[in-house]
Design a protein around this motif. Sequence first.
Motif, PDB file in Angstrom:
ATOM      1  N   TYR A  64       0.723  -1.217  -0.039  1.00 21.93           N
ATOM      2  CA  TYR A  64       0.086   0.091   0.012  1.00 21.93           C
ATOM      3  C   TYR A  64       0.994   1.203  -0.166  1.00 21.93           C
ATOM      4  O   TYR A  64       0.213   2.313  -0.196  1.00 21.93           O
ATOM      5  N   ASP A  87       2.962   3.009  -2.047  1.00 20.29           N
ATOM      6  CA  ASP A  87       3.017   3.750  -3.106  1.00 20.29           C
ATOM      7  C   ASP A  87       1.616   4.221  -3.578  1.00 20.29           C
ATOM      8  O   ASP A  87       1.458   5.338  -3.859  1.00 20.29           O
ATOM      9  N   ARG A  88       0.433   3.861  -3.293  1.00 20.52           N
ATOM     10  CA  ARG A  88      -1.052   3.910  -3.441  1.00 20.52           C
ATOM     11  C   ARG A  88      -1.337   5.152  -2.361  1.00 20.52           C
ATOM     12  O   ARG A  88      -1.841   6.060  -2.681  1.00 20.52           O
ATOM     13  N   ARG A 125       0.658   8.612  -3.258  1.00 20.16           N
ATOM     14  CA  ARG A 125      -0.362   9.071  -4.330  1.00 20.16           C
ATOM     15  C   ARG A 125      -1.670   9.682  -3.791  1.00 20.16           C
ATOM     16  O   ARG A 125      -1.974  10.758  -4.165  1.00 20.16           O
ATOM     17  N   PHE A 126      -2.173   8.888  -2.945  1.00 17.44           N
ATOM     18  CA  PHE A 126      -3.274   9.193  -2.250  1.00 17.44           C
ATOM     19  C   PHE A 126      -3.115  10.951  -1.547  1.00 17.44           C
ATOM     20  O   PHE A 126      -3.772  11.622  -1.520  1.00 17.44           O
ATOM     21  N   GLY A 175      -7.110  -1.525   3.019  1.00 16.75           N
ATOM     22  CA  GLY A 175      -6.854  -0.306   1.982  1.00 16.75           C
ATOM     23  C   GLY A 175      -7.810   0.912   2.281  1.00 16.75           C
ATOM     24  O   GLY A 175      -7.190   1.951   2.573  1.00 16.75           O
ATOM     25  N   ARG A 218      -6.226   4.388   4.189  1.00 17.18           N
ATOM     26  CA  ARG A 218      -6.667   5.528   3.467  1.00 17.18           C
ATOM     27  C   ARG A 218      -6.980   6.678   4.471  1.00 17.18           C
ATOM     28  O   ARG A 218      -6.811   7.701   4.489  1.00 17.18           O
TER      29      ARG A 218
END
Length: 194
Positions: free
Chosen positions: A43, A45-46, A49-50, A86, A90
């Motif tokens: 998670y 890299d995601r 980006r978020f 996930g 977030r």
Amino acid sequence: MRLNQKTDCTNGQGAIEEGDPLPPEDRVVSPPPDWLELLYRGYKDRLIRFARGHIASDKAPDVVQQLFAKLATLDETFAQSVANPGAYLRTATRNLILNEYRLGKRRSEHLHVCCDSTEIGGPDPVGALEAKDTLRRLEAIMARLKPITREIFLAHRLDGYTYAEIAARTGLSVKTVEKHMSRAIAFVARHLEP
């Protein structure tokens, strides 16, 4: 790869010569990655980006690192209890971003302007240089104040908050806010004199 047919006299097995491969039982088996490492690999890299969608891109990796540092204090049973990692990550990232924003707002970081990037115009170049020098000195003086004293001084002088409003925001008494202001004013006056 060469085969060695020599045998060891003591145990009856073939001796290992230089260049021979190690037997399978001597191979080092790395342990399986733990739950935090799996989350980080899956998670990171995601989440960066978020985070870049909500804050300055250079601060995004720091926020994600801070998130995983907090997760490292938890145990594996917590990780197994999260149904959707996930979504959880977030939400946790969003909460950290909001905390950073609130902290920056409380410290009035959005009002900070570097004196080198400030254009001071006017017909008098000597006056402009003196003004820049004064700004540099003020910035250095502000940096030497205790954080709470600086926060109170800037909230009153720049943001225009009253002592009562500052006391409500910081959880201090009005008398304590007054003491911090008088200390800040005396400190600035003492160090700003030529």
